[in-house]
Enzyme design. Structure first.
Site, PDB file in Angstrom:
ATOM      1  N   SER A   4       0.809  -1.227   0.000  1.00  0.00           N
ATOM      2  CA  SER A   4       0.000   0.000   0.000  1.00  0.00           C
ATOM      3  C   SER A   4       0.839   1.273   0.000  1.00  0.00           C
ATOM      4  O   SER A   4       0.421   2.289  -0.554  1.00  0.00           O
ATOM      5  CB  SER A   4      -0.955  -0.007   1.192  1.00  0.00           C
ATOM      6  OG  SER A   4      -0.237  -0.039   2.405  1.00  0.00           O
ATOM      7  N   CYS A  17      -6.962  -6.130  -0.018  1.00  0.00           N
ATOM      8  CA  CYS A  17      -5.741  -6.102   0.796  1.00  0.00           C
ATOM      9  C   CYS A  17      -5.105  -4.704   0.782  1.00  0.00           C
ATOM     10  O   CYS A  17      -5.667  -3.792   1.360  1.00  0.00           O
ATOM     11  CB  CYS A  17      -4.800  -7.222   0.355  1.00  0.00           C
ATOM     12  SG  CYS A  17      -3.707  -7.724   1.688  1.00  0.00           S
ATOM     13  N   ARG A  19       0.067 -11.138   4.593  1.00  0.00           N
ATOM     14  CA  ARG A  19       0.437  -9.928   5.342  1.00  0.00           C
ATOM     15  C   ARG A  19      -0.775  -9.000   5.384  1.00  0.00           C
ATOM     16  O   ARG A  19      -0.701  -7.813   5.059  1.00  0.00           O
ATOM     17  CB  ARG A  19       1.643  -9.220   4.717  1.00  0.00           C
ATOM     18  CG  ARG A  19       2.946  -9.995   4.865  1.00  0.00           C
ATOM     19  CD  ARG A  19       4.148  -9.225   4.372  1.00  0.00           C
ATOM     20  NE  ARG A  19       3.993  -8.805   2.991  1.00  0.00           N
ATOM     21  CZ  ARG A  19       3.841  -7.565   2.571  1.00  0.00           C
ATOM     22  NH1 ARG A  19       3.861  -6.572   3.441  1.00  0.00           N
ATOM     23  NH2 ARG A  19       3.707  -7.298   1.304  1.00  0.00           N
ATOM     24  N   HIS A  76      -7.016 -11.705  -0.538  1.00  0.00           N
ATOM     25  CA  HIS A  76      -6.811 -11.769  -1.989  1.00  0.00           C
ATOM     26  C   HIS A  76      -7.759 -12.810  -2.591  1.00  0.00           C
ATOM     27  O   HIS A  76      -7.473 -14.006  -2.528  1.00  0.00           O
ATOM     28  CB  HIS A  76      -5.382 -12.226  -2.302  1.00  0.00           C
ATOM     29  CG  HIS A  76      -4.338 -11.225  -1.990  1.00  0.00           C
ATOM     30  ND1 HIS A  76      -3.704 -10.490  -2.956  1.00  0.00           N
ATOM     31  CD2 HIS A  76      -3.803 -10.833  -0.816  1.00  0.00           C
ATOM     32  CE1 HIS A  76      -2.826  -9.680  -2.397  1.00  0.00           C
ATOM     33  NE2 HIS A  76      -2.858  -9.873  -1.090  1.00  0.00           N
ATOM     34  N   GLU A 118      -8.182 -13.142  -5.744  1.00  0.00           N
ATOM     35  CA  GLU A 118      -7.597 -13.538  -7.038  1.00  0.00           C
ATOM     36  C   GLU A 118      -6.619 -14.704  -6.869  1.00  0.00           C
ATOM     37  O   GLU A 118      -6.297 -15.384  -7.831  1.00  0.00           O
ATOM     38  CB  GLU A 118      -6.919 -12.330  -7.724  1.00  0.00           C
ATOM     39  CG  GLU A 118      -5.545 -11.934  -7.228  1.00  0.00           C
ATOM     40  CD  GLU A 118      -5.540 -11.262  -5.864  1.00  0.00           C
ATOM     41  OE1 GLU A 118      -6.613 -11.100  -5.244  1.00  0.00           O
ATOM     42  OE2 GLU A 118      -4.436 -10.911  -5.395  1.00  0.00           O
TER      43      GLU A 118
HETATM   44  N1  GLN Z   1       0.914  -5.599   4.135  1.00  0.00           N
HETATM   45  C1  GLN Z   1       0.659  -4.941   2.881  1.00  0.00           C
HETATM   46  C2  GLN Z   1       0.480  -3.447   3.064  1.00  0.00           C
HETATM   47  O1  GLN Z   1       0.408  -2.982   4.151  1.00  0.00           O
HETATM   48  C3  GLN Z   1      -0.572  -5.470   2.194  1.00  0.00           C
HETATM   49  C4  GLN Z   1      -0.326  -6.871   1.752  1.00  0.00           C
HETATM   50  C5  GLN Z   1      -1.102  -7.284   0.599  1.00  0.00           C
HETATM   51  O2  GLN Z   1      -1.686  -6.514  -0.174  1.00  0.00           O
HETATM   52  N2  GLN Z   1      -1.066  -8.568   0.401  1.00  0.00           N
HETATM   53  O3  GLN Z   1       0.422  -2.739   2.105  1.00  0.00           O
END
Ligand code: GLN
Length: 198
Positions: free
Chosen positions: A49, A79, A139, A179, A181
């Site tokens: 992000s 996500c 994550r 996710h 996908e």
């Molecule tokens: N941990 C990531 C973030 O903070 C997001 C992880 C993901 O999109 N799989 O951007």
């Protein structure tokens, strides 16, 4: 026929394009502000992000996109994409990150709420109006609050962290902390596309 854009600055955009095409949906790669003018909806993919946010800011795309969303453009953030929609974002370990986000959705999100990469997992999430979705949490963040008109519509049960918001909706916005996908479960895409046509 609806045209669904996929934000393609970083992350899992190719997989989203593939699934949309398998569903027979017309797609468009979105990289610049002009690309937004013809799309009927947009997916913001997972990835990192902070990276996607910095690129949105640098390219002048973020401001433009936030306006389109506020004017009703249907958007699904997955996500990192969910993090980018949120008005409030903190990281589980470092707290305030002051990263660029679109700040359009009334949700509070904690990044990396389940820990590091090795704490990633796949599980089922029961989503209101959608059913049971096979979801990959990588994550992943958690949706820890939502205020009207946003609502949490799906939760994940985690053995250590407990019950955490995984899906939220606010009018034209849909945020998923996982996710879809990666598992290839198409139900959430069908729901998103049905919302566009409505
Ligand atoms: N941990 C990531 C973030 O903070 C997001 C992880 C993901 O999109 N799989 O951007």
């Amino acid at each position: 026929m609806v045209l669904v854009g996929v934000l393609a600055l970083q992350g899992d955009f190719l997989e989203h394009l593939e699934i949309l095409r398998e569903l027979g949906v017309e797609t468009k790669i979105v990289k610049k502000p002009e690309d937004l003018s013809t799309v009927n909806a947009l997916i913001i993919p997972g990835g990192e992000s902070t990276t996607i946010g910095s690129l949105l800011a640098i390219k002048g795309l973020g401001e433009h996109l936030a306006k389109h969303i506020e004017n009703g453009l249907p958007v699904m953030g997955t996500c990192a994409g969910a993090i980018l929609l949120a008005r409030k974002v903190v990281d589980r370990v470092v707290g305030e990150t002051n990263q660029y986000t679109l700040r359009v959705m009334n949700v509070g999100i904690v990044r990396n709420i389940f820990g590091r990469q090795r704490n990633s997992f796949i599980t089922n999430v029961e989503v209101e109006n959608v059913g049971v979705v096979r979801a990959a949490f990588i994550r992943a963040p958690g949706i820890v609050e939502a205020w009207a008109p946003a609502r949490i519509t799906g939760y994940v049960e985690h053995p250590a962290v407990g019950r955490v918001g995984a899906v939220a909706e606010q009018n034209n916005m849909l945020a998923l902390t996982f996710h879809p996908e990666i598992t290839g479960d198409k139900k959430i895409y069908q729901y998103f596309v049905s919302k566009i046509k409505r």
